[in-house]
Design an enzyme around this catalytic site. Structure first.
Site, PDB file in Angstrom:
ATOM      1  N   CYS A   2       3.305  -0.127   5.110  1.00 27.78           N
ATOM      2  CA  CYS A   2       4.495   0.439   4.437  1.00 27.78           C
ATOM      3  C   CYS A   2       5.611   0.707   5.447  1.00 27.78           C
ATOM      4  O   CYS A   2       5.387   0.640   6.653  1.00 27.78           O
ATOM      5  CB  CYS A   2       4.163   1.761   3.755  1.00 27.78           C
ATOM      6  SG  CYS A   2       2.654   1.736   2.769  1.00 27.78           S
TER       7      CYS A   2
HETATM    8  N1  GLN Z   1      -3.109   2.397   3.229  1.00 30.57           N
HETATM    9  C1  GLN Z   1      -2.015   2.991   2.504  1.00 30.57           C
HETATM   10  C2  GLN Z   1      -1.910   2.485   1.091  1.00 30.57           C
HETATM   11  O1  GLN Z   1      -2.499   1.510   0.726  1.00 30.57           O
HETATM   12  C3  GLN Z   1      -0.718   2.818   3.237  1.00 30.57           C
HETATM   13  C4  GLN Z   1      -0.296   1.399   3.236  1.00 30.57           C
HETATM   14  C5  GLN Z   1       0.666   0.954   4.274  1.00 30.57           C
HETATM   15  O2  GLN Z   1       1.097   1.638   5.197  1.00 30.57           O
HETATM   16  N2  GLN Z   1       0.927  -0.278   4.145  1.00 30.57           N
HETATM   17  O3  GLN Z   1      -1.202   3.080   0.331  1.00 30.57           O
END
Ligand code: GLN
Length: 250
Positions: A2
Site C-alpha cells: 500500500c
Molecule cells: N497486508 C496489508 C493488507 O493486505 C497491507 C497491504 C499493503 O501494504 N500492501 O491490507
C-alpha cells in the site's frame, strides 16, 4: 504494498493534498514508483481520515481511488489540518473489503500499515493470543494490518507512550519474522508516529507543516528519505527521526 501518508499543518482540502499534486496519492494508485517488489498497483481500496473538533472522521471504500466519485466529491469540499490517507494493495490471501482499508480508528487515533507480516497468520498467532478476546472477536478484517492495529490499540488503551507502543509492536512481530514489512503510521491529529521497516518513506517539513508519505509528491526537491528501521515522531513544529531500538532480531 500500500501507499500511505500523514499531514499536519495549515488546513487544506483533501483534493489539494491527495488528488491534485504531481505524483499524488491518486497517481500512486496506478503508477507507484517504489513498491520494492510488493505488488504493482494500489487498487484494492482507498481510505482517508481527518479531524473535526478533535474527533476523527473517516471515509473508506474497497474500489480504486480513481473510480470513487463519492470520494472525489468529498475531497473537493473537506478541509483539514490533520490527515492520514492510504491506498491499498491487498496482500495475497487477504480479502478485498472496505473494512480492511486504512485508516483504522479508535478514540482519537488513526492508523495505517504499509507492508505485510511474513508467515501470516501463523506468525502472529502467539501475539494475537494475548489480545483481549472481545477485541479479537470484533476485528475489523481478517488481515495482518487489523491484528497489528489491535496489538497497538491495546497498548495505547493501557496508557503506554505511543512512540514506545509502536516500537514494541514492531519488535514483537520482527522477533518472529524480521523479514516482515512494517511501515506503521499513527496519529492523534497533533503528532504523527511513523516507522520504516523494509519499506519506503519520505518526509517533508516546511515552516508550519510536516508530511510523511510512502512516496514524495508535489515538489520533489524538499523531501528527505527516512532511513530503514527508523521512527519518525513529528508535530507541525518539531520532527525527530531516530533508529528503532535494537531488538533480538537480525
Ligand atoms: N497486508 C496489508 C493488507 O493486505 C497491507 C497491504 C499493503 O501494504 N500492501 O491490507
Amino acid at each position: 504494498m500500500c501507499r500511505h501518508l500523514a499531514y499536519l499543518g495549515p488546513a487544506v482540502t483533501l483534493e489539494e493534498l491527495l488528488l491534485r499534486p504531481r505524483h499524488s496519492l491518486l497517481v500512486q494508485t496506478w503508477s507507484p514508483r517504489d513498491m520494492r517488489g510488493g505488488g504493482t498497483v494500489n487498487v484494492d481500496g482507498v481510505g482517508a481520515g481527518w479531524y473535526e473538533q478533535g474527533a476523527p472522521e473517516r471515509f473508506r471504500s474497497a474500489v480504486p481511488m480513481w473510480t470513487d466519485t463519492a470520494f472525489a466529491g468529498l475531497a473537493r469540499r473537506q478541509r483539514a489540518s490533520a490527515v492520514l490517507a492510504a491506498v491499498r494493495s491487498a496482500t495475497v490471501g487477504m480479502p478485498v473489503i472496505e473494512t480492511a482499508c486504512a485508516p483504522f480508528t479508535d478514540g482519537t487515533w488513526l492508523f495505517s500499515h504499509n507492508g505485510v507480516v511474513a508467515g501470516w497468520p501463523d506468525s502472529l498467532a502467539k501475539a494475537a493470543a494475548e489480545l483481549d478476546v472481545i477485541d479479537l472477536m470484533t476485528l475489523e478484517a481478517p488481515t495482518d494490518s487489523a491484528v497489528l492495529w489491535a496489538l497497538l490499540r491495546q497498548r495505547l488503551h493501557a496508557g503506554q507512550d505511543p512512540a514506545l507502543a509502536v516500537c514494541e509492536v514492531i519488535d514483537q512481530v520482527a522477533a518472529v519474522r524480521p523479514d516482515s514489512r512494517l511501515n506503521l503510521l499513527l496519529t492523534d491529529g497533533s503528532t504523527v508516529y511513523a516507522t520504516t521497516w523494509s519499506h519506503a518513506l519520505a518526509l517533508r517539513r516546511t515552516e508550519d507543516s510536516v508530511t510523511v508519505s510512502s512516496e514524495p509528491f508535489g515538489d520533489d526537491s524538499d523531501w528527505e528519505p527516512v532511513p530503514d528501521r527508523h521512527l519518525v515522531v513529528a508535530d507541525s513544529s518539531t520532527v525527530r527521526v531516530t533508529p528503532l531500538p535494537e531488538g533480538e532480531h537480525p
